[in-house]
Structures are given as structure tokens and as C-alpha cells.
Design an enzyme around this catalytic site. Structure first.
Site, PDB file in Angstrom:
ATOM      1  N   SER A  65       2.593  14.468  19.060  1.00  9.28           N
ATOM      2  CA  SER A  65       1.643  13.945  20.225  1.00  9.28           C
ATOM      3  C   SER A  65       2.233  12.621  20.465  1.00  9.28           C
ATOM      4  CB  SER A  65       0.000  13.793  19.575  1.00  9.28           C
ATOM      5  OG  SER A  65      -0.462  15.196  19.678  1.00  9.28           O
ATOM      6  N   THR A  88      -7.097  15.956  14.585  1.00  9.86           N
ATOM      7  CA  THR A  88      -6.637  17.186  14.469  1.00  9.86           C
ATOM      8  C   THR A  88      -7.238  17.660  12.939  1.00  9.86           C
ATOM      9  OG1 THR A  88      -4.685  18.505  14.295  1.00  9.86           O
ATOM     10  CG2 THR A  88      -4.389  16.350  13.385  1.00  9.86           C
ATOM     11  N   LYS A 137     -11.928  18.047  12.429  1.00 10.72           N
ATOM     12  CA  LYS A 137     -12.500  18.225  13.984  1.00 10.72           C
ATOM     13  C   LYS A 137     -13.915  18.223  13.927  1.00 10.72           C
ATOM     14  CE  LYS A 137      -8.589  19.931  16.090  1.00 10.72           C
ATOM     15  NZ  LYS A 137      -7.925  20.958  16.989  1.00 10.72           N
TER      16      LYS A 137
HETATM   17  P1  NAP Z   1      -9.254  24.571   9.809  1.00  9.37           P
HETATM   18  O1  NAP Z   1     -10.452  24.081  10.449  1.00  9.37           O
HETATM   19  O2  NAP Z   1      -8.846  23.746   8.367  1.00  9.37           O
HETATM   20  O3  NAP Z   1      -9.099  25.986   9.760  1.00  9.37           O
HETATM   21  C1  NAP Z   1      -8.135  26.743   9.155  1.00  9.37           C
HETATM   22  C2  NAP Z   1      -8.189  28.359   9.342  1.00  9.37           C
HETATM   23  O4  NAP Z   1      -7.148  28.635   8.980  1.00  9.37           O
HETATM   24  C3  NAP Z   1      -9.351  28.934   8.734  1.00  9.37           C
HETATM   25  O5  NAP Z   1      -9.745  30.026   9.658  1.00  9.37           O
HETATM   26  C4  NAP Z   1      -8.819  29.230   7.568  1.00  9.37           C
HETATM   27  O6  NAP Z   1      -9.712  30.646   7.057  1.00  9.37           O
HETATM   28  C5  NAP Z   1      -7.564  29.770   7.798  1.00  9.37           C
HETATM   29  N1  NAP Z   1      -6.499  29.898   6.873  1.00  9.37           N
HETATM   30  C6  NAP Z   1      -6.020  28.801   5.873  1.00  9.37           C
HETATM   31  N2  NAP Z   1      -5.353  28.907   4.931  1.00  9.37           N
HETATM   32  C7  NAP Z   1      -5.370  30.505   4.872  1.00  9.37           C
HETATM   33  C8  NAP Z   1      -4.629  31.342   4.207  1.00  9.37           C
HETATM   34  N3  NAP Z   1      -3.804  31.193   3.210  1.00  9.37           N
HETATM   35  N4  NAP Z   1      -4.695  32.725   4.810  1.00  9.37           N
HETATM   36  C9  NAP Z   1      -5.538  32.911   5.706  1.00  9.37           C
HETATM   37  N5  NAP Z   1      -6.231  32.105   6.237  1.00  9.37           N
HETATM   38  C10 NAP Z   1      -5.912  30.904   6.156  1.00  9.37           C
HETATM   39  O7  NAP Z   1      -7.950  23.947  10.553  1.00  9.37           O
HETATM   40  P2  NAP Z   1      -8.186  24.075  12.418  1.00  9.37           P
HETATM   41  O8  NAP Z   1      -8.586  22.824  12.934  1.00  9.37           O
HETATM   42  O9  NAP Z   1      -8.563  25.458  12.787  1.00  9.37           O
HETATM   43  O10 NAP Z   1      -6.530  24.161  12.927  1.00  9.37           O
HETATM   44  C11 NAP Z   1      -5.798  25.363  12.593  1.00  9.37           C
HETATM   45  C12 NAP Z   1      -4.268  25.316  13.209  1.00  9.37           C
HETATM   46  O11 NAP Z   1      -4.334  25.139  14.427  1.00  9.37           O
HETATM   47  C13 NAP Z   1      -3.847  23.800  12.566  1.00  9.37           C
HETATM   48  O12 NAP Z   1      -2.393  24.223  12.209  1.00  9.37           O
HETATM   49  C14 NAP Z   1      -3.527  23.027  13.681  1.00  9.37           C
HETATM   50  O13 NAP Z   1      -2.333  22.388  13.705  1.00  9.37           O
HETATM   51  C15 NAP Z   1      -3.302  24.092  15.036  1.00  9.37           C
HETATM   52  N6  NAP Z   1      -3.672  23.684  16.244  1.00  9.37           N
HETATM   53  C16 NAP Z   1      -2.872  23.503  17.133  1.00  9.37           C
HETATM   54  C17 NAP Z   1      -3.292  23.003  18.434  1.00  9.37           C
HETATM   55  C18 NAP Z   1      -2.233  22.913  19.500  1.00  9.37           C
HETATM   56  O14 NAP Z   1      -2.416  21.948  20.399  1.00  9.37           O
HETATM   57  N7  NAP Z   1      -1.190  23.462  19.515  1.00  9.37           N
HETATM   58  C19 NAP Z   1      -4.697  22.627  18.767  1.00  9.37           C
HETATM   59  C20 NAP Z   1      -5.541  22.682  17.740  1.00  9.37           C
HETATM   60  C21 NAP Z   1      -5.079  23.217  16.455  1.00  9.37           C
HETATM   61  P3  NAP Z   1     -10.833  30.477   5.968  1.00  9.37           P
HETATM   62  O15 NAP Z   1     -11.994  30.054   7.099  1.00  9.37           O
HETATM   63  O16 NAP Z   1     -10.792  31.722   5.455  1.00  9.37           O
HETATM   64  O17 NAP Z   1     -10.477  29.124   4.905  1.00  9.37           O
END
Ligand code: NAP
Length: 299
Positions: free
Chosen positions: A24, A69, A73
Site C-alpha cells: 500500500s 488490515t 478490522k
Molecule cells: P482474520 O480476520 O485474522 O481472519 C483469518 C482467517 O484465516 C479466518 O477465517 C481463519 O480461520 C483463517 N485461518 C487462519 N489460520 C488458518 C489455518 N492455519 N488454517 C485454516 N484457516 C486459517 O484476517 P482477515 O482480515 O480476514 O484477512 C485474511 C487475509 O486476507 C489477510 O492475509 C489479508 O492480508 C488478506 N486481505 C487482502 C486484501 C487485498 O486487498 N488483497 C484485502 C483484505 C484482506 P478461523 O476463523 O478458523 O480462525
């Protein structure tokens, strides 16, 4: 040309933990330069327990906008003065606008993902059968926007099944029309038999081992992508990994060889960032400059 800053330079920033991978700052600073703005964008790694302290400090400084991020969030919402309907419904904020010393929370992840899929990858979302893996802030931020596009179906899979189930129930409350919504465990036995039914699979987890079993060994520390047979997706289907920056150039080619379209999350980063910039400044985002700063090709 070296950018110059002044005593009146305004600050925009990203908060999250970690943030060292983030592209970003490169994208936003390129945009500010093109727009001739006396502004700078920095990334701050903020531990969970300090989110409130940091937001309180930023609220009294010359900060005009903040991106949020993972994993903050949902946590930031408690420190905001107002919240937009999109952010409220998803329970996740990725963009904070400062207006008259008030913090207003928005969510641009949904519009970012939809624009990435439709405008950058030229794939239709309406009438598509979609599987989203993950039920955290990123998944919550995009599913309501996906629903507005009227897909044929939306299936949510998550490691913690109760979170997938809750998100599915929340979506059903908003549902107008005829879209199949369901939740399944993140289990190959539940997903693999029907994997060729999906037009789009989205990885919204924070795990980016987007490696189908067949090519996993040498390039993903022996791990596969939750045991899913991604190469059994139908021809011309899309696998969209919201994560980026894993340096996995080999992946796209491997999907292509199997007739499947692949994108990492840079295209989403571009469009969620462009929309955040618009909310902060009211300016038309210099999208070509921002795309080039991310190393992306024009669609
Ligand atoms: P978050 O709220 O911490 O949620 C993490 C998610 O990943 C949950 O569904 C969690 O499952 C799952 N997870 C974590 N470790 C796991 C494992 N070992 N095995 C299976 N599932 C697992 O994070 P978030 O805000 O949703 O973000 C997720 C990702 O999206 C980040 O890496 C972020 O950088 C990316 N993202 C990218 C953009 C973009 O513009 N490209 C925008 C937004 C987000 P549980 O519920 O079971 O813990």
C-alpha cells in the site's frame, strides 16, 4: 525526482500486524505524487493491545486517512465516531476517513474484490457459483458485496465452522432474491467431490499456501492448500487468492496449464486502495499509476 515534505505535509497510514509485506505505501505514495498532494503514506505495525492508544493518538494529529488490515478490522470499530452502512453490515472496517476531527469507518474491500474480478480479470460474478474460504474480517468485508452482484450461489468454508455458519446466517438475513447460501467445514471430504461445480473460489484466509496438491512439495514446504483439489476446478474457473507478495510466480502458470484462471490479491489491493483514496480526497484515483506501482499489467 525525490519527493519533498513540508511542515504541513499530511499523513495517511496503514495499521495492522504484520504490515512489513504491504504494498500500500508504494501504491498510495505514487498516487499522491501524481495528484500533486503534499501527503505521505506510511505503514505502522500495531500490536492488538495498542490499537486504541494508536487511534487516539492519530485522531489528534494531522492524519487524514487510515487503512486497517488484519487482524484489526473489527477491533477498530470501538474507536470510531461513525460507521458507513457497508462497514456496519460486514462488521469490518478497512478505511477510516477523518472528517472534522471525527473518525468515520468504511469498508472498501468488497468493492475492491468485485472490481478486481470484473474489471481486471474480466470474469462475471453474477450467476456464478462461488466458494469463499475464510470467515474473518476479509471474508466478512466482501461477502455482502458479492451478494449484491447476484451470484447463483455462495458457499462459505472455514476452519472454525461456527464462524462460517454465523456468516451464512447473517447473509441470509440480508438476502433478497434467489441465491443459495450455505456453510461447509473446511474439509477436503466436504468440498472436493463438488469442487468442479464452482466458477470462482476465493481464498480469504490469512494462509497463502495456494498450492494444489500436485505441485506442493518443493515450493510450499510440503504443504498443500487445505487438501483441496484445486486443479479439478472446471476449465476457465477462477481461483482468487486475496493474499499477495508470496513471490509465487510459478503458481499462475500451473493453474493456467490446467485451464484455470488465477490471481493473487494485488488486483483487489489496487481497487480497494483506489476507492479509499477517493473517500479520503474526493479525487479521481490515478488508477494506471497505482497499477504500475504494484507491478500489475493493464487488463
Ligand atoms: P482474520 O480476520 O485474522 O481472519 C483469518 C482467517 O484465516 C479466518 O477465517 C481463519 O480461520 C483463517 N485461518 C487462519 N489460520 C488458518 C489455518 N492455519 N488454517 C485454516 N484457516 C486459517 O484476517 P482477515 O482480515 O480476514 O484477512 C485474511 C487475509 O486476507 C489477510 O492475509 C489479508 O492480508 C488478506 N486481505 C487482502 C486484501 C487485498 O486487498 N488483497 C484485502 C483484505 C484482506 P478461523 O476463523 O478458523 O480462525
Amino acid at each position: 525526482m525525490k519527493r519533498e515534505f513540508s511542515p504541513t505535509t499530511t499523513l495517511f497510514c496503514l495499521i495492522g500486524d504484520p504490515v512489513s509485506h504491504s504494498k500500500s505505501p508504494a501504491m498510495m505514495n505514487a498516487a499522491f505524487e501524481t495528484l500533486g498532494m503534499d501527503s505521505v503514506y506510511l505503514a505502522f505495525c500495531v500490536p492488538e493491545k495498542e490499537v486504541g492508544t494508536v487511534l487516539n493518538a492519530l485522531s489528534v494529529m494531522n492524519v487524514e486517512g487510515i487503512n486497517v488490515t488484519a487482524p484489526h478490522k473489527d477491533r477498530v470499530i470501538a474507536y470510531l465516531d461513525e460507521i458507513s452502512p457497508d462497514a456496519l453490515i460486514s462488521g469490518a472496517v478497512n478505511t477510516i476517513v477523518k472528517s472534522r476531527w471525527k473518525f468515520i469507518g468504511h469498508n472498501t474491500d468488497g468493492i475492491g474484490l468485485i472490481s478486481a474480478i470484473k474489471d481486471e480479470l474480466l470474469v462475471a460474478v453474477s450467476d456464478a457459483r462461488i466458494l469463499i474460504i475464510g470467515a474473518g474480517g476479509a471474508a466478512r468485508g466482501v461477502v455482502f458485496s458479492i451478494l449484491k452482484e447476484k451470484p447463483a450461489s455462495l458457499t462459505i468454508a472455514n476452519r472454525s465452522f461456527d464462524k462460517a455458519d454465523l456468516l451464512s446466517s447473517d447473509l441470509k438475513k440480508e438476502l433478497k432474491g434467489n441465491i443459495e447460501i450455505d456453510a461447509v467445514p473446511l474439509d477436503p471430504e466436504a468440498i472436493n467431490p463438488d469442487i468442479d461445480q464452482f466458477d470462482i473460489i476465493i481464498n480469504a484466509t490469512s494462509i497463502s499456501k495456494a498450492t494444489p496438491k500436485d505441485i506442493s512439495n518443493d515450493i510450499s514446504q510440503g504443504d498443500d492448500f487445505f487438501g483441496l483439489d484445486l486443479f479439478q476446478m472446471k476449465k476457465r474457473a477462477l481461483f482468487y487468492d486475496m493474499n499477495y507478495g508470496m513471490g509465487r510466480d510459478d503458481i499462475e502458470g500451473a493453474f493456467k496449464k490446467n485451464g484455470i484462471l488465477y490471481s493473487n490479491g494485488l488486483t483487489m489491493l489496487l481497487h480497494q486502495g483506489a476507492h479509499a483514496l477517493y473517500l479520503w480526497t474526493g479525487e479521481t484515483p490515478p488508477i494506471d499509476i497505482m497499477r504500475a506501482a504494484l507491478g500489475l499489467k493493464k487488463p
